[in-house]
Design a protein around this motif. Structure first.
Motif, PDB file in Angstrom:
ATOM      1  N   LEU A 167      24.205   7.987 -48.099  1.00 36.66           N
ATOM      2  CA  LEU A 167      25.564   7.344 -47.865  1.00 36.66           C
ATOM      3  C   LEU A 167      26.541   7.864 -48.782  1.00 36.66           C
ATOM      4  O   LEU A 167      27.674   7.979 -48.517  1.00 36.66           O
ATOM      5  N   LEU A 168      26.138   7.791 -50.108  1.00 35.98           N
ATOM      6  CA  LEU A 168      27.281   8.123 -51.114  1.00 35.98           C
ATOM      7  C   LEU A 168      27.587   9.595 -51.063  1.00 35.98           C
ATOM      8  O   LEU A 168      28.738   9.896 -51.247  1.00 35.98           O
ATOM      9  N   ARG A 169      26.968  10.461 -50.541  1.00 38.33           N
ATOM     10  CA  ARG A 169      27.001  11.859 -50.516  1.00 38.33           C
ATOM     11  C   ARG A 169      27.760  12.277 -49.109  1.00 38.33           C
ATOM     12  O   ARG A 169      28.538  12.942 -48.977  1.00 38.33           O
ATOM     13  N   ASP A 170      26.903  11.563 -48.027  1.00 38.99           N
ATOM     14  CA  ASP A 170      27.666  11.958 -46.708  1.00 38.99           C
ATOM     15  C   ASP A 170      28.751  11.069 -45.993  1.00 38.99           C
ATOM     16  O   ASP A 170      29.247  11.633 -45.038  1.00 38.99           O
ATOM     17  N   GLY A 171      29.006  10.022 -46.716  1.00 35.29           N
ATOM     18  CA  GLY A 171      29.763   9.151 -46.059  1.00 35.29           C
ATOM     19  C   GLY A 171      29.361   8.039 -45.123  1.00 35.29           C
ATOM     20  O   GLY A 171      28.226   8.518 -44.618  1.00 35.29           O
ATOM     21  N   GLN A 213      33.020  11.377 -47.333  1.00 35.05           N
ATOM     22  CA  GLN A 213      32.166  12.168 -47.524  1.00 35.05           C
ATOM     23  C   GLN A 213      32.260  12.740 -49.079  1.00 35.05           C
ATOM     24  O   GLN A 213      33.543  13.126 -49.395  1.00 35.05           O
ATOM     25  N   ALA A 214      31.401  13.123 -49.758  1.00 33.80           N
ATOM     26  CA  ALA A 214      31.648  13.686 -50.954  1.00 33.80           C
ATOM     27  C   ALA A 214      32.058  14.857 -51.452  1.00 33.80           C
ATOM     28  O   ALA A 214      31.550  15.635 -50.379  1.00 33.80           O
ATOM     29  N   ASP A 215      32.660  15.446 -52.308  1.00 33.05           N
ATOM     30  CA  ASP A 215      32.776  16.546 -52.583  1.00 33.05           C
ATOM     31  C   ASP A 215      31.929  17.490 -53.259  1.00 33.05           C
ATOM     32  O   ASP A 215      32.304  18.516 -53.806  1.00 33.05           O
ATOM     33  N   CYS A 216      30.740  16.886 -53.622  1.00 33.25           N
ATOM     34  CA  CYS A 216      29.781  17.331 -54.426  1.00 33.25           C
ATOM     35  C   CYS A 216      28.434  16.953 -53.926  1.00 33.25           C
ATOM     36  O   CYS A 216      28.562  15.977 -53.311  1.00 33.25           O
ATOM     37  N   LYS A 217      27.471  17.576 -54.825  1.00 34.06           N
ATOM     38  CA  LYS A 217      25.967  17.129 -54.507  1.00 34.06           C
ATOM     39  C   LYS A 217      25.767  15.813 -55.318  1.00 34.06           C
ATOM     40  O   LYS A 217      24.526  15.119 -55.013  1.00 34.06           O
ATOM     41  N   GLN A 218      26.407  15.541 -56.264  1.00 36.26           N
ATOM     42  CA  GLN A 218      26.231  14.483 -57.140  1.00 36.26           C
ATOM     43  C   GLN A 218      27.211  13.403 -57.209  1.00 36.26           C
ATOM     44  O   GLN A 218      27.724  13.130 -58.074  1.00 36.26           O
ATOM     45  N   PRO A 219      27.647  12.656 -56.095  1.00 33.04           N
ATOM     46  CA  PRO A 219      28.910  11.946 -56.230  1.00 33.04           C
ATOM     47  C   PRO A 219      28.593  10.778 -57.221  1.00 33.04           C
ATOM     48  O   PRO A 219      27.599  10.276 -57.501  1.00 33.04           O
ATOM     49  N   GLY A 220      29.806  10.427 -57.916  1.00 33.05           N
ATOM     50  CA  GLY A 220      29.727   9.240 -58.918  1.00 33.05           C
ATOM     51  C   GLY A 220      29.363  10.055 -60.193  1.00 33.05           C
ATOM     52  O   GLY A 220      29.601   9.317 -61.385  1.00 33.05           O
ATOM     53  N   ILE A 221      28.794  11.242 -60.218  1.00 35.87           N
ATOM     54  CA  ILE A 221      28.563  11.973 -61.573  1.00 35.87           C
ATOM     55  C   ILE A 221      29.491  13.260 -61.712  1.00 35.87           C
ATOM     56  O   ILE A 221      29.886  13.289 -62.884  1.00 35.87           O
ATOM     57  N   THR A 222      29.297  14.076 -60.644  1.00 42.72           N
ATOM     58  CA  THR A 222      30.077  15.365 -60.691  1.00 42.72           C
ATOM     59  C   THR A 222      31.393  15.372 -60.077  1.00 42.72           C
ATOM     60  O   THR A 222      32.245  16.231 -60.174  1.00 42.72           O
ATOM     61  N   ALA A 270      36.179   5.052 -51.511  1.00 42.73           N
ATOM     62  CA  ALA A 270      35.650   4.044 -50.536  1.00 42.73           C
ATOM     63  C   ALA A 270      36.823   3.049 -50.181  1.00 42.73           C
ATOM     64  O   ALA A 270      37.658   2.936 -51.214  1.00 42.73           O
ATOM     65  N   ALA A 271      37.022   2.598 -48.972  1.00 46.77           N
ATOM     66  CA  ALA A 271      38.162   1.836 -48.682  1.00 46.77           C
ATOM     67  C   ALA A 271      37.929   0.774 -47.720  1.00 46.77           C
ATOM     68  O   ALA A 271      36.693   0.950 -46.937  1.00 46.77           O
ATOM     69  N   SER A 272      38.451  -0.384 -47.797  1.00 43.49           N
ATOM     70  CA  SER A 272      37.932  -1.385 -46.879  1.00 43.49           C
ATOM     71  C   SER A 272      39.657  -2.300 -46.628  1.00 43.49           C
ATOM     72  O   SER A 272      40.363  -2.215 -47.632  1.00 43.49           O
ATOM     73  N   GLN A 273      39.787  -2.904 -45.558  1.00 43.55           N
ATOM     74  CA  GLN A 273      40.904  -3.643 -45.374  1.00 43.55           C
ATOM     75  C   GLN A 273      40.320  -5.167 -45.092  1.00 43.55           C
ATOM     76  O   GLN A 273      39.402  -5.433 -44.277  1.00 43.55           O
ATOM     77  N   ILE A 274      40.672  -6.010 -46.144  1.00 46.08           N
ATOM     78  CA  ILE A 274      40.283  -7.298 -46.225  1.00 46.08           C
ATOM     79  C   ILE A 274      41.508  -8.222 -45.668  1.00 46.08           C
ATOM     80  O   ILE A 274      42.451  -8.216 -46.409  1.00 46.08           O
ATOM     81  N   SER A 275      41.450  -9.016 -44.842  1.00 50.65           N
ATOM     82  CA  SER A 275      42.112 -10.052 -44.280  1.00 50.65           C
ATOM     83  C   SER A 275      42.443 -11.312 -45.422  1.00 50.65           C
ATOM     84  O   SER A 275      41.437 -11.709 -45.651  1.00 50.65           O
ATOM     85  N   ARG A 276      43.574 -11.796 -45.751  1.00 54.38           N
ATOM     86  CA  ARG A 276      43.587 -12.708 -46.593  1.00 54.38           C
ATOM     87  C   ARG A 276      43.080 -14.116 -46.155  1.00 54.38           C
ATOM     88  O   ARG A 276      42.602 -14.999 -46.548  1.00 54.38           O
ATOM     89  N   LYS A 277      43.868 -14.475 -44.816  1.00 52.30           N
ATOM     90  CA  LYS A 277      43.495 -15.740 -44.243  1.00 52.30           C
ATOM     91  C   LYS A 277      42.114 -16.357 -44.414  1.00 52.30           C
ATOM     92  O   LYS A 277      41.752 -17.454 -44.747  1.00 52.30           O
ATOM     93  N   PRO A 278      40.885 -15.543 -43.912  1.00 50.73           N
ATOM     94  CA  PRO A 278      39.579 -16.442 -44.149  1.00 50.73           C
ATOM     95  C   PRO A 278      39.251 -16.590 -45.420  1.00 50.73           C
ATOM     96  O   PRO A 278      38.493 -17.357 -45.640  1.00 50.73           O
ATOM     97  N   LEU A 279      40.009 -16.038 -46.636  1.00 46.50           N
ATOM     98  CA  LEU A 279      39.490 -16.309 -47.862  1.00 46.50           C
ATOM     99  C   LEU A 279      40.371 -17.182 -48.610  1.00 46.50           C
ATOM    100  O   LEU A 279      40.399 -17.633 -49.829  1.00 46.50           O
TER     101      LEU A 279
END
Length: 158
Positions: free
Chosen positions: A98-102, A124-133, A138-147
């Motif tokens: 998931l970290l490599r392919d999205g 999708q990552a731009d390399c073979k070792q995402p987070g290293i090279t 990642a993105a998320s949309q979080i609604s404030r009201k339920p929180l």
């Protein structure tokens, strides 16, 4: 091993990753804030899958272009950093590809004493070792009201 965690674990180096928040104040363009204090880890669980945990210190959120938005974000109206200093996310187990392919990573967000399911969409990552090279995006949309963040709805749009 039925659900027991294996011993393999990777602690994230917070100098190599960051967290940003985007707020949309009413009648203004989007503003981007940063989080200075954060920790995280990846832990191998059964069947070659991983679990991600990360925490942010709510009082470390800052919007460099606006002290007013920074203060409002930390206040009782939003993160309530004084009463709930930590924002925490725990993912469901996921395949490391998931970290490599999205794709979509589901889990639980604990914010203001409320736990809610959330999803992060990973690019999708731009390399073979995402987070290293290369960075992981990642993105998320979080609604404030339920929180319980219903104050200032006229000032900041969901």
């Amino acid at each position: 091993m039925g659900g027991e965690e294996a011993s393999a674990s990777q602690k994230d180096d917070s100098r190599r990753w960051g967290a940003r928040l985007t707020g949309r104040p009413h009648l203004q363009g989007a503003m981007t804030g940063t989080v200075a204090a954060r920790t995280g880890s990846l832990t191998r669980v059964t069947n070659g899958r991983w679990r991600m945990d990360f925490s942010l210190q709510a009082a470390s959120v800052a919007f460099p272009d606006s002290q007013r938005i920074t203060s409002m974000t930390r206040s009782e109206a939003f993160f309530d950093a004084a009463r709930h200093p930590i924002v925490h996310f725990t993912s469901d187990p996921f395949d490391p590809s998931l970290l490599r392919d999205g794709g979509t990573l589901s889990g639980v967000l604990d914010l203001r004493g409320v736990s809610t399911p959330v999803r992060f969409v990973y690019a999708q990552a731009d390399c073979k070792q995402p987070g290293i090279t290369c960075p992981i995006h990642a993105a998320s949309q979080i609604s404030r009201k339920p929180l319980g963040m219903s104050a200032s709805r006229r000032q900041v749009v969901d």
